[in-house]
Design a protein around this motif. Structure first.
Motif, PDB file in Angstrom:
ATOM      1  N   ALA A  40       0.909  -1.224   0.059  1.00 24.08           N
ATOM      2  CA  ALA A  40      -0.063  -0.013  -0.030  1.00 24.08           C
ATOM      3  C   ALA A  40       0.785   1.199   0.058  1.00 24.08           C
ATOM      4  N   ALA A  41       2.012   1.410   0.871  1.00 19.80           N
ATOM      5  CA  ALA A  41       2.693   2.432   0.972  1.00 19.80           C
ATOM      6  C   ALA A  41       3.626   2.422  -0.393  1.00 19.80           C
ATOM      7  N   SER A  42       3.958   1.436  -1.109  1.00 23.51           N
ATOM      8  CA  SER A  42       4.661   1.551  -2.418  1.00 23.51           C
ATOM      9  C   SER A  42       3.604   2.099  -3.494  1.00 23.51           C
ATOM     10  N   LYS A  47       1.492   6.810  -6.912  1.00 27.87           N
ATOM     11  CA  LYS A  47       0.612   7.586  -7.418  1.00 27.87           C
ATOM     12  C   LYS A  47       0.821   9.027  -7.167  1.00 27.87           C
ATOM     13  N   LYS A  48       1.659   9.167  -6.116  1.00 26.26           N
ATOM     14  CA  LYS A  48       2.249  10.583  -5.898  1.00 26.26           C
ATOM     15  C   LYS A  48       3.283  11.212  -6.807  1.00 26.26           C
ATOM     16  N   ASN A  49       4.165  10.231  -7.462  1.00 26.59           N
ATOM     17  CA  ASN A  49       5.081  10.376  -8.186  1.00 26.59           C
ATOM     18  C   ASN A  49       4.820  10.237  -9.920  1.00 26.59           C
ATOM     19  N   THR A  50       3.840   9.330 -10.131  1.00 28.65           N
ATOM     20  CA  THR A  50       3.832   9.182 -11.621  1.00 28.65           C
ATOM     21  C   THR A  50       2.439   9.876 -11.982  1.00 28.65           C
ATOM     22  N   PRO A  51       2.179  10.412 -13.085  1.00 28.61           N
ATOM     23  CA  PRO A  51       1.186  10.782 -13.528  1.00 28.61           C
ATOM     24  C   PRO A  51      -0.006   9.730 -13.780  1.00 28.61           C
ATOM     25  N   MET A  52      -1.467   9.931 -13.588  1.00 28.79           N
ATOM     26  CA  MET A  52      -2.235   9.114 -13.756  1.00 28.79           C
ATOM     27  C   MET A  52      -3.032   9.114 -15.086  1.00 28.79           C
ATOM     28  N   PHE A  87      -1.263   4.171 -15.255  1.00 27.60           N
ATOM     29  CA  PHE A  87      -0.348   5.425 -15.057  1.00 27.60           C
ATOM     30  C   PHE A  87      -0.017   5.699 -16.575  1.00 27.60           C
ATOM     31  N   ASP A  88      -0.125   7.199 -16.772  1.00 27.24           N
ATOM     32  CA  ASP A  88       0.207   7.972 -17.862  1.00 27.24           C
ATOM     33  C   ASP A  88       1.689   7.815 -18.109  1.00 27.24           C
ATOM     34  N   SER A  89       2.161   6.876 -18.736  1.00 27.76           N
ATOM     35  CA  SER A  89       3.754   6.484 -18.687  1.00 27.76           C
ATOM     36  C   SER A  89       4.007   5.855 -20.141  1.00 27.76           C
ATOM     37  N   ALA A  90       5.029   5.867 -20.874  1.00 27.31           N
ATOM     38  CA  ALA A  90       5.444   5.084 -22.007  1.00 27.31           C
ATOM     39  C   ALA A  90       5.960   3.972 -21.625  1.00 27.31           C
ATOM     40  N   GLN A  91       6.278   3.481 -20.576  1.00 26.17           N
ATOM     41  CA  GLN A  91       7.025   2.317 -20.351  1.00 26.17           C
ATOM     42  C   GLN A  91       5.990   1.081 -20.536  1.00 26.17           C
ATOM     43  N   VAL A  92       6.650   0.047 -21.006  1.00 25.71           N
ATOM     44  CA  VAL A  92       6.202  -1.022 -21.320  1.00 25.71           C
ATOM     45  C   VAL A  92       6.067  -1.823 -20.190  1.00 25.71           C
ATOM     46  N   ASN A  93       4.972  -1.674 -19.167  1.00 30.06           N
ATOM     47  CA  ASN A  93       5.250  -2.395 -17.861  1.00 30.06           C
ATOM     48  C   ASN A  93       3.787  -2.523 -17.119  1.00 30.06           C
ATOM     49  N   ALA A  94       3.663  -3.141 -16.288  1.00 28.06           N
ATOM     50  CA  ALA A  94       2.708  -3.398 -15.328  1.00 28.06           C
ATOM     51  C   ALA A  94       3.068  -4.176 -13.985  1.00 28.06           C
ATOM     52  N   ILE A 102      -2.969  -2.988  -8.350  1.00 24.56           N
ATOM     53  CA  ILE A 102      -2.724  -3.382  -9.822  1.00 24.56           C
ATOM     54  C   ILE A 102      -2.303  -1.994 -10.349  1.00 24.56           C
ATOM     55  N   GLY A 103      -1.147  -1.803 -10.984  1.00 22.76           N
ATOM     56  CA  GLY A 103      -0.762  -0.732 -11.684  1.00 22.76           C
ATOM     57  C   GLY A 103      -0.568  -0.979 -13.166  1.00 22.76           C
ATOM     58  N   VAL A 104      -1.094  -0.391 -14.234  1.00 21.59           N
ATOM     59  CA  VAL A 104      -0.917  -0.550 -15.511  1.00 21.59           C
ATOM     60  C   VAL A 104      -0.517   0.641 -16.310  1.00 21.59           C
ATOM     61  N   TYR A 105       0.846   0.552 -16.791  1.00 17.81           N
ATOM     62  CA  TYR A 105       1.312   1.767 -17.648  1.00 17.81           C
ATOM     63  C   TYR A 105       0.859   1.829 -19.107  1.00 17.81           C
TER      64      TYR A 105
END
Length: 270
Positions: A40-42, A47-52, A87-94, A102-105
């Motif tokens: 939860a902390a991570s 969410k604070k450091n990566t645009p959604m 997450f609004d990022s060009a990274q090819v990751n989840a 769950i986070g999906v780029y």
């Protein structure tokens, strides 16, 4: 030194008190509560450091696939709803974290052609949570630190020359001999568990194979498998192809979700 390594091996053996669903022995030194708190902390930090992403169609698509997957995850893995963020990022990751996160780029959505391939990605990531891989990795790091500290103390009382090089060699040995293969075992296990999970959720499990074929096109020049925490794309494709007959037993086409991938997904430049 030999005595130190024997003691470390005994500690690992005593800690390996459980097995994964595939029968692999597991070393887990942390409680579920500790892992949920860390997860939860991570996630909050992410969410604070990566645009959604604010794109509704993109979020609806990811939420639809994730919801279909998580419905088939045992409550013993996570009680309550799963939190899913694009997450609004060009990274090819989840990724998926303990505590139902769950986070999906958006970058990975350019590789996943349809709901089935995104189901393969999310199924794989949730597979890591189901099999307690975060606990194992943290536990492995903890045991490595204990072993390195004990070895440092042991070397400190000897007349061995070039102690710095000796310790560096020991660190390399632990990294490539224990930690990295451990990571590859996790990835292979999550592939198989995820393929079964996506099939139970109504996604065609053969899409996991096509997904990694797509990934292979993006990974020219990747490091040799023995120096990577992930299996090679070729290895993953072979393993998933071999397991496909088993996972197809769980797939019922009449139970398919209807998650529509948007024709255009806004992806920021890398």
């Amino acid at each position: 030194m030999k005595r130190t390594l024997i003691m470390l091996s005994v500690l690992i053996a005593l800690s390996a008190c459980s097995s994964s669903s595939t029968g692999r022995k597991q070393v887990m030194l942390f409680s579920d509560t500790e892992l949920d708190t860390m997860g939860a902390a991570s996630f909050d930090d992410m969410k604070k450091n990566t645009p959604m992403s604010a794109d509704k169609a993109t979020n609806d698509f990811v939420q639809c696939v994730a919801s279909a997957i998580t419905k088939n995850v045992a409550k013993s893995v996570h009680q309550g709803d799963w939190e899913v963020v694009v997450f609004d990022s060009a990274q090819v990751n989840a990724f998926a974290l303990p505590g139902g996160k769950i986070g999906v780029y958006t970058g990975i959505l350019s590789v996943t052609e349809n709901q089935d391939q995104l189901g393969a990605i999310i199924g794989h990531e949730v597979g890591h949570v189901i099999e307690h891989h975060s606990n194992e990795r943290l536990s492995a790091n903890k045991l490595q630190n204990i072993g390195m500290a004990a070895a440092t103390a042991a070397v400190g009382f000897t007349d061995i020359e070039n102690k710095g090089l000796w310790m560096a060699g020991l660190g390399i040995g632990l990294q490539y001999g224990v930690i990295m293969p451990y990571g590859r075992a996790h990835e292979s296990e999550a592939d198989i568990v995820g393929q079964d999970l996506m099939a139970r959720s109504g996604f065609d499990p053969s899409a996991s194979i096509k997904l990694w074929q797509n990934m292979a096109k993006l990974s020219d020049g990747a490091p040799a498998e023995f120096m990577s925490t992930h299996p090679s794309n070729e290895t993953r494709i072979k393993q998933l192809t071999k397991h496909l007959t088993s996972s197809m037993k769980y797939y019922q086409a009449g139970n398919r979700p209807n998650c529509q991938k948007p024709q255009v997904i806004p992806v920021p430049k890398a």
